[in-house]
Scaffold this motif. Structure first.
Motif, mmCIF file in Angstrom:
data_model
loop_
_atom_site.group_PDB
_atom_site.id
_atom_site.type_symbol
_atom_site.label_atom_id
_atom_site.label_comp_id
_atom_site.label_asym_id
_atom_site.label_seq_id
_atom_site.Cartn_x
_atom_site.Cartn_y
_atom_site.Cartn_z
ATOM 1 N N CYS A 10 32.609 39.984 33.904
ATOM 2 C CA CYS A 10 32.927 38.896 34.614
ATOM 3 C C CYS A 10 32.039 37.893 34.375
ATOM 4 O O CYS A 10 31.992 36.677 35.066
ATOM 5 N N ALA A 11 31.370 37.523 33.339
ATOM 6 C CA ALA A 11 30.465 36.569 32.364
ATOM 7 C C ALA A 11 31.506 35.397 32.418
ATOM 8 O O ALA A 11 31.431 33.690 32.572
ATOM 9 N N ASN A 37 36.300 37.452 34.779
ATOM 10 C CA ASN A 37 36.798 35.893 36.148
ATOM 11 C C ASN A 37 38.403 35.976 35.779
ATOM 12 O O ASN A 37 38.247 35.515 34.643
ATOM 13 N N ALA A 38 38.480 34.530 37.148
ATOM 14 C CA ALA A 38 39.762 33.903 37.035
ATOM 15 C C ALA A 38 39.508 32.541 35.958
ATOM 16 O O ALA A 38 39.961 31.476 37.166
ATOM 17 N N GLY A 39 39.218 32.330 35.402
ATOM 18 C CA GLY A 39 38.723 31.558 34.674
ATOM 19 C C GLY A 39 37.174 31.645 35.150
ATOM 20 O O GLY A 39 36.322 32.599 35.153
ATOM 21 N N LEU A 40 36.482 30.469 34.308
ATOM 22 C CA LEU A 40 34.820 30.085 34.280
ATOM 23 C C LEU A 40 34.439 29.228 35.535
ATOM 24 O O LEU A 40 35.607 28.434 35.909
ATOM 25 N N PRO A 41 33.881 30.334 35.914
ATOM 26 C CA PRO A 41 33.597 29.591 37.488
ATOM 27 C C PRO A 41 32.808 28.594 37.506
ATOM 28 O O PRO A 41 32.275 27.942 36.527
ATOM 29 N N MET A 48 32.223 28.898 45.562
ATOM 30 C CA MET A 48 33.305 28.686 43.950
ATOM 31 C C MET A 48 33.712 29.714 43.843
ATOM 32 O O MET A 48 34.673 29.203 44.793
ATOM 33 N N HIS A 49 34.505 28.581 42.718
ATOM 34 C CA HIS A 49 36.005 28.187 42.580
ATOM 35 C C HIS A 49 35.947 28.502 41.486
ATOM 36 O O HIS A 49 35.501 28.722 39.820
ATOM 37 N N TYR A 50 37.819 29.434 41.303
ATOM 38 C CA TYR A 50 37.974 29.976 39.742
ATOM 39 C C TYR A 50 39.538 29.065 40.013
ATOM 40 O O TYR A 50 40.023 29.537 40.595
ATOM 41 N N PRO A 54 46.383 33.730 40.664
ATOM 42 C CA PRO A 54 46.835 34.863 39.947
ATOM 43 C C PRO A 54 47.671 35.208 38.726
ATOM 44 O O PRO A 54 47.495 36.409 38.294
ATOM 45 N N VAL A 55 48.549 34.459 38.989
ATOM 46 C CA VAL A 55 49.803 35.172 38.260
ATOM 47 C C VAL A 55 49.121 34.245 36.714
ATOM 48 O O VAL A 55 49.452 35.010 36.031
ATOM 49 N N SER A 56 48.653 33.114 36.314
ATOM 50 C CA SER A 56 48.029 32.805 34.933
ATOM 51 C C SER A 56 46.963 33.818 34.676
ATOM 52 O O SER A 56 47.325 33.999 33.370
ATOM 53 N N LEU A 57 46.166 33.987 35.483
ATOM 54 C CA LEU A 57 44.779 35.488 35.191
ATOM 55 C C LEU A 57 46.125 36.840 35.217
ATOM 56 O O LEU A 57 45.808 37.216 33.577
ATOM 57 N N ALA A 58 47.287 37.235 35.328
ATOM 58 C CA ALA A 58 47.810 38.549 34.489
ATOM 59 C C ALA A 58 48.482 37.885 33.849
ATOM 60 O O ALA A 58 48.315 38.526 32.736
#
Length: 64
Positions: A10-11, A37-41, A48-50, A54-58
């Motif tokens: 998860c980097a 991760n769900a994008g760069l943190p 912390m925010h990503y 969930p839909v775009s990560l999928a």
């Protein structure tokens, strides 16, 4: 060494993992894993925010 699996953890987000994973898959003699991760943190309001939902990560994961 004969690992059962190699991969990236998860980097980064899925978009940033694409090329490194492609390289591993082309050159590895074992299974390759990815746990993005769900994008760069980033830090937003001290938390912390990503950026990915969930839909775009999928959707990104379906294309890896």
């Amino acid at each position: 060494m004969h690992p059962d699996v190699i991969g990236l953890n998860c980097a980064t987000g899925p978009a940033e993992m694409y090329e490194p994973l492609r390289h591993l898959a082309m050159h590895s003699r074992t299974f390759v894993s990815a746990l993005p991760n769900a994008g760069l943190p980033s830090v937003v309001d001290g938390r912390m925010h990503y950026d990915l939902t969930p839909v775009s990560l999928a959707e990104h994961l379906a294309n890896l």
